[in-house]
Structure formats: C-alpha cells, structure tokens
Design an enzyme around this catalytic site. Sequence first.
Site, mmCIF file in Angstrom:
data_model
loop_
_atom_site.group_PDB
_atom_site.id
_atom_site.type_symbol
_atom_site.label_atom_id
_atom_site.label_comp_id
_atom_site.label_asym_id
_atom_site.label_seq_id
_atom_site.Cartn_x
_atom_site.Cartn_y
_atom_site.Cartn_z
ATOM 1 N N HIS A 92 1.186 4.808 7.562
ATOM 2 C CA HIS A 92 1.265 5.217 6.156
ATOM 3 C C HIS A 92 1.745 6.663 6.044
ATOM 4 O O HIS A 92 1.137 7.557 6.631
ATOM 5 C CB HIS A 92 -0.092 5.071 5.466
ATOM 6 C CG HIS A 92 -0.555 3.661 5.359
ATOM 7 N ND1 HIS A 92 -1.324 3.063 6.337
ATOM 8 C CD2 HIS A 92 -0.338 2.722 4.403
ATOM 9 C CE1 HIS A 92 -1.570 1.809 5.984
ATOM 10 N NE2 HIS A 92 -0.982 1.571 4.816
ATOM 11 N N SER A 135 0.815 -1.219 0.000
ATOM 12 C CA SER A 135 0.000 0.000 0.000
ATOM 13 C C SER A 135 0.846 1.265 0.000
ATOM 14 O O SER A 135 0.410 2.307 -0.493
ATOM 15 C CB SER A 135 -0.932 0.005 1.223
ATOM 16 O OG SER A 135 -0.183 -0.015 2.435
ATOM 17 N N ASP A 179 -1.849 8.004 8.509
ATOM 18 C CA ASP A 179 -2.097 7.347 9.793
ATOM 19 C C ASP A 179 -0.730 6.851 10.262
ATOM 20 O O ASP A 179 0.273 7.048 9.579
ATOM 21 C CB ASP A 179 -3.152 6.230 9.687
ATOM 22 C CG ASP A 179 -2.760 5.128 8.713
ATOM 23 O OD1 ASP A 179 -1.572 4.749 8.669
ATOM 24 O OD2 ASP A 179 -3.629 4.644 7.975
#
EC number: 3.1.1.53
Length: 424
Positions: A329, A40, A326
């Site tokens: 990330h 991600s 967050d």
Amino acid sequence: MFLLPRFVLVSCIIGSLGFDNPPTNVVSHLNGDWFLFGDSRSDCNHVVTTNPRNYSYMDLNPALCGSGKISAKAGNSIFRSFHFTDFYNYTGEGQQIIFYEGVNFTPYHAFKCITSGSNDIWMQNKGLFYTQVYKNMAVYRSLTFVNVPYVYNGSAQSTALCKSGSLVLNNPAYIAREANFGDYYYKVEADFYLSGCDEYIVPLCIFNGKFLSNTKYYDDSQYYFNKDTGVIYGLNSTETITTGFDFNCHYLVLPSGNYLAISNELLLTVPTKAICLNKRKDFTPVQVVDSRWNNARQSDNMTAVACQPPYCYFRNSTTNYVGVYDINHGDAGFTSILSGLLYDSPCFSQQGVFRYDNVSSVWPLYPYGRCPTAADINTPDVPICVYDPLPIILLGILLGVAVIIIVVLLLYFMVDNGTRLHDA
C-alpha cells in the site's frame, strides 16, 4: 524582405523541434465527467475509518476523496463481488471510466472450486470477465450490481458446492439434487428474470471435465433460454480429464427478458447477480491501471490481457510494487500514475496521455480526444506556427526549387549579356 518568409519558416521548424510533448504514463480525463472503480488503494472511507489521516495507505491523491467520483472497497474487487458472498455493490457513472482493482483475486488466493480443481481456470475466468466489463464500459456510462430473481419449483435448495478458504461462490447458484433422484442423470429447470437495465453481464458456467460422484462420471451441461426471443445460450463439457479441471465460465451480455435455466446433467446452475449496464454513450476507451501485489506475493496479468486497444488503455509501473505504508500500500510509481486524475488532458493513446494537443515527436497510437497532429506554438522567442508538418516540408522544397531556378536564370542572363557585349 526576401529572407523574412524563410526566417519565419526556419523559426517555426526550430520551435516545433524544441517543443517537448511526450506521452505520459498516467490515467487522466478530458473533463469532469469521469469515474474510478478501485479497492483499498483508492478507498478513502477505509483510510478514515481504520487509519485516520494516514493517507499513505492509498495510491490515490487524498484531494480526490471528496470528488464523488470513486467507488472502491478495501479487500474487494468487481470480479470478487460478482461471483462470491464477499460482496460490495460497486456503482458509478461517467463518460470516462478508470479501473484500478483486481488484486484481491489472484493466484495468491489460490481459489479453486474443488480440491482437485485448478486455479488456472479461475484466472482464465477473471480475464474473460474483465474483457466483457472493459468492452462494455467503453460504450456504457453506468455500472452497478443487481440481484437476479429466480424461481425453482423443486424442494431442493442452493448448495455451497464451490468454496475455498473464505471465498464461497454464490453466483451462479447451485441447486442441490432432489432427494428422489438416485444419480445426476436428470433434467431440471428454473426461471430467472432480467429487468431494469439496458443490458446485463451474467455468468454461464460448467465443470469442463468428468465429474466423479459415487463411482460415476458426469458431463456437465447448462443452458439459458430467452423465452421472449427464442435465443438459447449453452455450454457442454467437452474434456475427458478427471482431475485438474474446474468451473469454466463464459460471461454473456444479455438483454432484459424472461429466461429459463436448463441442466441436462449434473447440478442446475442459475445466475443470482448481474452487472447492470445503463445509459449508452459515444465510444470512449476505458483506462486500466495494473493491480498487483509486491513481488513477495504471486499476482496475475489478467487485467492486462483483458485490456486491449481500441476499447482500453493499460497503464503499469516499470518497477516492483513497494508501498510506504506497508509493502502492498502506497507505492510511488502507482501514485504517480493516478496523479493524472488531478487534471484534465486533451489526448489519450496506447502509449500514454498527452498533456498538450499541439505537437509531439511521438505519433499517438489508437488516439482519443484532441490529439497532437500539428504545430501550434506561441513562445516569446518563436513566432506562431500554423503549418501541418507536410505543408512545411513541401514549402521548404518549393523554396529550394525557386532559389535554384533564380540562380539558373541569373547565370543565363549574365552569360547572354556577356555574349552580346562581345559581339558588339
């Protein structure tokens, strides 16, 4: 005129000492022939789909999203796709390969095959798997997944014996016991085929311990036999423990061919997926960026264990991962490491990437590329230096010796002339 050579030499030495070219903690590339495998934190499609224009989700610079040089999937990893039903077909090709994934299978997920199993064994599996991937991608350009077809002549089907939470193992496949067998003391076989790739990474796994079923204990035994070459690969259970063991995997690099999977006891396992390795290349070390959570979650160091010189360079941040989107990330330290993908660099080493190929105060360990071994400086205030360090030192010594000889000779002749005048 006599002072000019010494002036040039001194200027060169001063210029060399004043030039700063330290190794930098980034991943980069020699040229445009590179590829990145990720999750991600480098999945541009995930950002566009679920978080439009919020690129703070990634550690990758969004300028690279249209490069066509990234294969990444949010929530996944190459290891996870290799073993489990949660699958993404990682596919990419390049002379210089970079990996920034692995965090989606860590102790945080606490996976184990059976309730009395061990996640430590799965962390060991992860390390062994990535060791094979990194070593082989230093000599192969292309990585992708392929399905492995197999033929089992019995009536039993594959079974989801090994599962935990949302993760269900499907590579290798377990073939259930035939209905007419009263226990697991039997021999059974299945054919499988590898074709279309130069080489393949396939799993060969056993339960290394005493497996209990209906008051009986079993020792796992699995073999792969290459019917074309006669080579056999096998594992037998050697441990006597009855709890705390799990599915131990070895990761074989096999050629194309016709194979026979054989089980002498317990359940038959057959590979269903393989890493397809294609297009041999000149040896080029891969680069691996540490893939870990914020400290609030437990991570592992298996990619670091797997990434060893000379086939691999490991890059890591010195601080906790703290994202801006967050906590997991968008970390500044890892964004800085990946920023090296925005430009070409001439030299790679264990200590880091060198931006210039002329001179450095740090000698590169396990160097690759055009690395700094000599001065080559051209600034407005300093003349061009074309000397290696050793000749510069030797030249300085020779000049010093020459000066001493000249002084001695001058003193000799002065004393000699004085003596002659006195005699006259």
